[in-house]
Scaffold this motif. Structure first.
Motif, PDB file in Angstrom:
ATOM      1  N   THR A 176      -7.051   1.215  -4.151  1.00  0.00           N
ATOM      2  CA  THR A 176      -7.290   2.157  -5.056  1.00  0.00           C
ATOM      3  C   THR A 176      -7.386   1.725  -6.443  1.00  0.00           C
ATOM      4  O   THR A 176      -8.024   2.192  -7.422  1.00  0.00           O
ATOM      5  CB  THR A 176      -6.214   3.243  -5.290  1.00  0.00           C
ATOM      6  OG1 THR A 176      -6.334   3.572  -3.797  1.00  0.00           O
ATOM      7  CG2 THR A 176      -6.451   4.436  -5.870  1.00  0.00           C
ATOM      8  N   ASP A 180      -4.986  -0.485   0.714  1.00  0.00           N
ATOM      9  CA  ASP A 180      -5.036   0.533  -0.545  1.00  0.00           C
ATOM     10  C   ASP A 180      -5.536  -0.382  -1.718  1.00  0.00           C
ATOM     11  O   ASP A 180      -4.969  -1.074  -2.303  1.00  0.00           O
ATOM     12  CB  ASP A 180      -3.655   0.924  -0.832  1.00  0.00           C
ATOM     13  CG  ASP A 180      -3.730   2.070  -1.802  1.00  0.00           C
ATOM     14  OD1 ASP A 180      -4.840   2.197  -2.468  1.00  0.00           O
ATOM     15  OD2 ASP A 180      -3.199   3.015  -1.761  1.00  0.00           O
ATOM     16  N   ARG A 213       1.080   1.898  -3.653  1.00  0.00           N
ATOM     17  CA  ARG A 213       0.005   1.270  -4.383  1.00  0.00           C
ATOM     18  C   ARG A 213       0.278   0.496  -5.566  1.00  0.00           C
ATOM     19  O   ARG A 213      -0.116   0.824  -6.644  1.00  0.00           O
ATOM     20  CB  ARG A 213      -0.725   2.812  -5.062  1.00  0.00           C
ATOM     21  CG  ARG A 213      -1.182   3.734  -3.913  1.00  0.00           C
ATOM     22  CD  ARG A 213      -2.168   4.995  -4.433  1.00  0.00           C
ATOM     23  NE  ARG A 213      -2.894   5.376  -3.520  1.00  0.00           N
ATOM     24  CZ  ARG A 213      -3.505   6.595  -3.388  1.00  0.00           C
ATOM     25  NH1 ARG A 213      -3.764   6.985  -4.749  1.00  0.00           N
ATOM     26  NH2 ARG A 213      -4.395   7.171  -2.515  1.00  0.00           N
ATOM     27  N   SER A 246       0.831  -1.215   0.085  1.00  0.00           N
ATOM     28  CA  SER A 246      -0.080  -0.012  -0.010  1.00  0.00           C
ATOM     29  C   SER A 246       0.789   1.324   0.092  1.00  0.00           C
ATOM     30  O   SER A 246       0.181   2.274  -0.416  1.00  0.00           O
ATOM     31  CB  SER A 246      -1.003   0.071   1.228  1.00  0.00           C
ATOM     32  OG  SER A 246      -0.149   0.217   2.518  1.00  0.00           O
TER      33      SER A 246
END
Length: 608
Positions: free
Chosen positions: A282, A280, A258, A255
């Motif tokens: 995303t 994370d 990312r 994370s």
């Protein structure tokens, strides 16, 4: 008629003669006393014997060079700069008079230029320094004609159309002639373009060095293995089975950069998983989140941070493919709508923990569905929910007794004191964690009529950004809160009215058990109250005293070493692991340090 002191430019030789005491008057006197050598020449020339150096020069026609007349037998002050006689005059004067230092320097510079020669091909020694045409007028690629006056008419050298001359008119290249504005632009030169202003030199601003004292330790074998796995995470097939013991640590490492993608996320999937945490998400689109639900069907606890791509389609798969789920924690489910929330609650009546942050579409209807279908809820977080209101709180109160964790912080509009006190009358008996930060309408009455009246087992209290709280009100609350267990976590950051009285009451009530204390922004707290943290906070692990202006190196020393009381050391935060000191200007980089303790935000104000 009075004379003014305005004078025109003078040449180097004229300045030299002036410094030597030779003026037009002395030259005229010398000529008058000298016998005539060639009377006929004087008569033919008709030049005056002497005159001012600023006499008007003879007019010349445009485009032709002016040539000076033949030299007269006498001296003409306008011809003093003539190079033909300069050398002889300078030699004779040098013999008669000793040169001054400035004059000698000018003479050497002139001789040096004469020896080197001029680089300008258009320079002519016969040109008078006062009447020669300026070189800036020699435009139009060698043409001696100057630019026509503004307002006159000219024919374009390219299109041969007549145009009016302006100050933006440009010469043709190659010449002769001038260009109209259209042809000038076509040639690649914009006559109206402004010249770029010179860039100002940026003066470096004063910089402050922010010092962090963090002890660096030799990495363990486990941490090295985790780094190796995260480095080669894309080669997931080659990793094989790495076990489930350090999955959470690997997820944290990924994370940071990312790097979690739909391809390498499969490393964390297993049908036997009971708990899954992705810090994370995303880069996980909706189809990847659907795959997560299909491949982890037995999950009972799920946490997804930064799950902004979670939409209705994926969340409906969560409702149908994760039947055993009892706890869900989501950060940033922006796209999930009210209908999907209600469907999820209907499919999970055994839900015990529902914790969401930043969900603008979670409304009162969702709260009603949650209360109706999930009566056994023990943990509830509705943080940064834009539609939070008094009506919202009244619906949640229907859950009744049983809630131990409640976070309703950071609303768009604050709830009232009366509504929040009524909420505590329902949940307060069993609450151990309460966060009502940024409900800006909360006053001291919430403490005395709510917390003091209804809570019995509270050990974590977060009351940040509450401007209506007063120093006396908080001090009275903790001073009279007898019989209640001391706090383990206490956060009262950014309450600028709080000060020494409140801090001393807090440490007296909860100091022996307090592990985390945040009084960020208490700028008025005094030195004695800050020392009380070291005297009583023996169990403290984390301390944030940022922007407490009285913090200094001596208080830090007392925290780490304790205080000398009649020859005996007492107190001291011996278990502290982290201290934040942002904005404490009296702390220097020479402050006391302790092995195993990270100190953040020491501003030493060193200008580089």
């Amino acid at each position: 008629m009075t004379r003014n002191n305005i004078r025109g430019p003078t040449s180097a030789l004229t300045e030299f003669l002036k410094d030597s005491g030779i003026t037009a008057t002395t030259i005229a006197r010398r000529v008058a006393t000298r016998p005539p050598q060639n009377q006929n020449q004087d008569d033919n020339d008709g030049q005056p014997v002497a005159g001012p150096s600023t006499a008007p020069a003879a007019s010349t026609s445009r485009g032709s060079r002016r040539r000076r007349p033949a030299r007269a037998s006498g001296y003409n002050s306008d011809d003093l700069d003539d190079p033909e006689g300069e050398e002889e005059e300078e030699e004779s004067l040098a013999k008669k008079r000793k040169l001054t230092k400035p004059a000698e320097a000018k003479q050497k510079e002139k001789a040096k230029k004469k020896k080197k020669g001029s680089d300008d091909e258009d320079y002519n020694e016969d040109d008078d320094a006062y009447t020669a045409l300026s070189k800036s007028l020699w435009t139009n690629n060698g043409s001696s004609s100057s630019k026509p006056p503004v307002g006159s008419f000219e024919e374009c050298a390219v299109c041969e159309k007549q145009f009016t001359v302006t100050k933006y008119t440009m010469a043709a290249n190659p010449g002769p002639g001038y260009l109209c504005h259209t042809c000038a632009k076509a040639s690649g030169n914009d006559p109206f373009k402004k010249s770029a202003s010179p860039k100002k030199r940026k003066v470096p601003a004063d910089k402050r060095t922010i010092t962090h004292f963090v002890e660096s330790r030799f990495p363990s074998l486990v941490s090295l293995c985790i780094d190796l796995v995260t480095t080669h995470i894309d080669d997931i097939e080659a990793l094989g089975d790495i076990g489930t013991m350090n999955m959470e640590a690997i997820s944290k490492a990924l994370s940071k950069n990312r790097r979690l993608t739909p391809e390498n996320a499969k490393l964390f999937y297993n049908a036997s998983n009971l708990s899954l945490t992705l810090f994370d998400a995303t880069n996980l689109p909706s189809p990847a989140l659907e795959s997560l639900a299909y491949l982890n069907a037995n999950l009972t606890s799920l946490r997804l941070d930064f799950c902004g791509l979670l939409d209705n389609a994926a969340f409906k798969v969560f409702s149908t493919s994760l039947p055993a789920l009892t706890r869900i924690e989501l950060l940033g489910p922006f796209l999930v709508r009210s209908e999907a929330w209600q469907t999820f609650f209907k499919a999970h009546p055994i839900l015990e923990g529902f914790l969401i942050t930043q969900s603008p579409r979670f409304d009162v209807a969702c709260a009603q569905s949650l209360v109706q279908h999930c009566p056994g809820l023990k943990e509830l977080r509705l943080k940064e929910v834009g539609k939070m209101s008094d009506e919202f709180i009244e619906e949640i109160m229907e859950l009744g007794v049983g809630l131990t964790y409640l976070d309703i912080s950071d609303p768009t509009d604050s709830c009232s004191d009366d509504t929040l006190i009524g909420m505590l009358s329902v949940f307060g008996a069993e609450l151990t964690y309460l966060n009502v930060s940024k409900h800006r309408l909360i006053t001291d009455r919430f403490l005395t009529d709510g917390l003091a009246e209804y809570t019995q087992h509270l050990d974590s209290l977060l009351l940040s950004h509450l401007p209506e709280l007063t120093d006396k009100g908080v001090a009275d609350f903790f001073g009279e809160w007898n019989g209640r267990p001391p706090m383990r976590l206490l956060e009262l950051a950014r309450n600028h009215e709080l000060g020494s009285a409140a801090l001393e009451a807090i440490m007296k009530h909860s100091g022996k058990r307090l592990e985390e204390l945040n009084i960020n922004g208490w700028k008025e707290v005094g030195e004695d109250a800050l020392r009380a943290i070291g005297r009583r906070g023996v169990e403290l692990r984390k301390i944030d005293v940022s922007w407490c202006r009285e913090m200094d190196d001596f208080i830090m020393k007392a925290w780490f070493e304790g205080e000398d009381v009649r020859g005996v050391r007492k107190g001291g935060c011996m278990k502290v692991k982290e201290i934040k000191l942002w904005g404490c200007n009296k702390i220097t980089n020479r402050c006391q340090k302790k092995s195993g303790t990270s100190i953040h935000g020491v501003e030493s104000h060193v200008v580089r």
